[in-house]
Design a protein around this motif. Structure first.
Motif, PDB file in Angstrom:
ATOM      1  N   ILE A  38       0.916  -1.155   0.132  1.00  0.00           N
ATOM      2  CA  ILE A  38       0.083   0.051   0.033  1.00  0.00           C
ATOM      3  C   ILE A  38       0.717   1.260   0.097  1.00  0.00           C
ATOM      4  CG2 ILE A  38      -1.657   1.273   1.326  1.00  0.00           C
ATOM      5  CD1 ILE A  38      -2.731  -1.287   2.513  1.00  0.00           C
ATOM      6  N   LEU A  39       2.078   1.214   1.011  1.00  0.00           N
ATOM      7  CA  LEU A  39       2.755   2.273   0.903  1.00  0.00           C
ATOM      8  C   LEU A  39       3.494   2.785  -0.335  1.00  0.00           C
ATOM      9  CD1 LEU A  39       4.205   4.661   2.907  1.00  0.00           C
ATOM     10  CD2 LEU A  39       5.822   2.987   3.322  1.00  0.00           C
ATOM     11  N   PHE A  40       4.038   1.639  -0.917  1.00  0.00           N
ATOM     12  CA  PHE A  40       4.600   2.128  -2.355  1.00  0.00           C
ATOM     13  C   PHE A  40       3.799   2.091  -3.618  1.00  0.00           C
ATOM     14  CE2 PHE A  40       8.102   0.678   0.673  1.00  0.00           C
ATOM     15  CZ  PHE A  40       8.902   1.939   0.557  1.00  0.00           C
ATOM     16  N   ARG A  41       2.416   1.990  -3.329  1.00  0.00           N
ATOM     17  CA  ARG A  41       1.787   2.386  -4.663  1.00  0.00           C
ATOM     18  C   ARG A  41       1.856   3.384  -5.071  1.00  0.00           C
ATOM     19  NH1 ARG A  41      -3.694   0.099  -2.768  1.00  0.00           N
ATOM     20  NH2 ARG A  41      -2.657  -2.013  -3.039  1.00  0.00           N
ATOM     21  N   GLN A  42       2.022   3.706  -6.379  1.00  0.00           N
ATOM     22  CA  GLN A  42       1.978   5.050  -7.059  1.00  0.00           C
ATOM     23  C   GLN A  42       0.543   5.652  -7.075  1.00  0.00           C
ATOM     24  OE1 GLN A  42       4.584   6.888  -8.545  1.00  0.00           O
ATOM     25  NE2 GLN A  42       3.163   8.483  -8.263  1.00  0.00           N
ATOM     26  N   PRO A  43       0.470   6.750  -6.237  1.00  0.00           N
ATOM     27  CA  PRO A  43      -0.925   7.648  -6.369  1.00  0.00           C
ATOM     28  C   PRO A  43      -1.077   8.198  -7.682  1.00  0.00           C
ATOM     29  CG  PRO A  43       0.797   8.286  -4.692  1.00  0.00           C
ATOM     30  CD  PRO A  43       1.437   7.520  -5.551  1.00  0.00           C
ATOM     31  N   GLU A  44      -2.442   8.355  -8.313  1.00  0.00           N
ATOM     32  CA  GLU A  44      -2.765   8.589  -9.418  1.00  0.00           C
ATOM     33  C   GLU A  44      -2.639  10.195  -9.544  1.00  0.00           C
ATOM     34  OE1 GLU A  44      -6.706   7.522 -10.349  1.00  0.00           O
ATOM     35  OE2 GLU A  44      -6.441   5.167 -10.265  1.00  0.00           O
ATOM     36  N   ARG A  45      -2.831  10.731  -8.492  1.00  0.00           N
ATOM     37  CA  ARG A  45      -2.697  12.235  -8.473  1.00  0.00           C
ATOM     38  C   ARG A  45      -2.208  12.822  -6.907  1.00  0.00           C
ATOM     39  NH1 ARG A  45      -7.877  10.817  -8.747  1.00  0.00           N
ATOM     40  NH2 ARG A  45      -7.983  11.507 -10.737  1.00  0.00           N
ATOM     41  N   THR A  46      -1.972  13.992  -6.847  1.00  0.00           N
ATOM     42  CA  THR A  46      -1.429  14.593  -5.517  1.00  0.00           C
ATOM     43  C   THR A  46      -2.407  14.634  -4.658  1.00  0.00           C
ATOM     44  OG1 THR A  46      -1.649  16.928  -6.172  1.00  0.00           O
ATOM     45  CG2 THR A  46       0.383  15.944  -6.957  1.00  0.00           C
ATOM     46  N   HIS A  47      -2.413  14.996  -3.430  1.00  0.00           N
ATOM     47  CA  HIS A  47      -3.516  14.921  -2.563  1.00  0.00           C
ATOM     48  C   HIS A  47      -4.383  16.098  -2.524  1.00  0.00           C
ATOM     49  CE1 HIS A  47      -0.235  18.021  -1.419  1.00  0.00           C
ATOM     50  NE2 HIS A  47      -1.033  18.391  -0.464  1.00  0.00           N
ATOM     51  N   VAL A  48      -3.866  17.180  -3.476  1.00  0.00           N
ATOM     52  CA  VAL A  48      -4.646  18.521  -3.773  1.00  0.00           C
ATOM     53  C   VAL A  48      -5.867  18.059  -4.831  1.00  0.00           C
ATOM     54  CG1 VAL A  48      -3.274  20.281  -3.003  1.00  0.00           C
ATOM     55  CG2 VAL A  48      -2.772  19.488  -5.229  1.00  0.00           C
ATOM     56  N   GLY A  49      -5.679  17.055  -5.539  1.00  0.00           N
ATOM     57  CA  GLY A  49      -6.565  16.571  -6.539  1.00  0.00           C
ATOM     58  C   GLY A  49      -6.717  17.377  -7.837  1.00  0.00           C
TER      59      GLY A  49
END
Length: 214
Positions: A10-21
Motif C-alpha cells: 500500500i505504501l509504495f503504490r503510485q498515487p494517481e494524483r497528488t493530495h490536492v486533486g
C-alpha cells in the motif's frame, strides 16, 4: 511479516494524483503549491487560479455580484465575515475548515490548539492535517516528540499523494541506511512533480547511486 508486506504494498503504490486533486471546475490537476490556486471558505473548495480569474472576468463584464466560482455563494467582503463562515464549517466538522483554523492557530504560535484542530481534521481524512501533525511530532510543537507517530502520519499523507511527505519518508529511510526504500519514495514523489525529489534523484544518478532503469 505478511502484514508488513501488505503495508509496504500500500505504501509504495503510485498515487494517481497528488493530495490536492483536481480543480472541480476545469478538472485539471491543481498545482502542488497553493500559489496557483485559491481556497474558498464558503464551501471549503480549492479552485485553480485560471478558473477563478475566468469567473472574475465573467462577473466584471456582465456586472454580476461577486460569488464563489464553485458554489455561487456571495464572496465575503471582510476577513471577519470569512472567519464566521469558516467557523460554521468547523462546527459542522468540515475537514478542510478544521485544517484551516488549525493553521491559523499554528501561525500565531498556539501549537497545542493547532494540534487539536489538525488531529480532528486528520481523523476526518484531511491529508494536509496528517502532514502537519507529522511536523508537530518531529519538532515537539504542542506535543512531545514522537518518531513513531511522525512516521505514522507521514505514511498516511504519502499514501494519499502528499509529495512532500513522500520525500520526507525517503530522507528518513536514507538516514537509516534504507537506501533502496528511500529511492522508491523519491521516485514516487518525483512522478508527482515534487522538484526536491527530482533534484535528489538527479544527484543520485550523477553519483552512480541509481540507474535509468530505476
Amino acid at each position: 511479516e505478511r502484514a508488513t508486506d501488505l503495508r509496504d504494498e500500500i505504501l509504495f503504490r503510485q498515487p494517481e494524483r497528488t493530495h490536492v486533486g483536481d480543480c472541480p471546475i476545469c478538472c485539471l490537476p491543481l498545482p502542488i503549491e497553493m500559489n496557483g490556486s485559491s481556497w474558498y471558505s464558503c464551501c471549503s473548495t480549492v479552485i485553480c487560479d485560471r478558473c477563478a480569474y475566468a469567473n472574475y472576468l465573467r462577473q466584471l463584464r456582465q456586472r454580476l455580484p461577486s460569488v464563489c466560482p464553485f458554489c455561487r455563494h456571495p464572496v465575503p467582503e471582510t476577513k471577519e465575515e470569512a472567519n464566521k463562515i469558516n467557523l460554521k464549517r468547523v462546527e459542522a466538522n468540515d475537514p478542510a475548515a478544521l485544517h484551516n483554523i488549525g493553521s491559523k492557530h499554528h501561525d500565531e504560535g498556539d501549537y497545542e490548539v493547532a494540534f487539536e484542530y489538525w488531529k480532528k481534521s486528520a481523523e476526518f481524512g484531511n491529508v494536509m492535517a496528517h502532514y502537519e501533525l507529522s511536523v508537530l511530532y518531529r519538532e515537539g510543537e504542542g506535543v512531545e516528540k514522537d518518531t513513531k507517530k511522525e512516521l505514522c502520519h507521514l505514511e498516511e499523507a504519502a499514501i494519499a499523494g502528499h509529495p512532500e511527505a513522500r520525500f520526507r519518508l525517503g530522507c528518513i529511510e536514507g538516514e537509516n541506511s534504507g537506501f533502496d526504500r528511500a529511492v522508491k519514495h523519491w521516485i514516487i514523489a518525483a512522478s508527482l512533480g515534487y522538484d526536491d525529489s527530482i533534484q535528489m534523484l538527479k544527484g543520485c544518478y550523477k553519483n552512480g547511486l541509481v540507474s535509468k532503469e530505476d
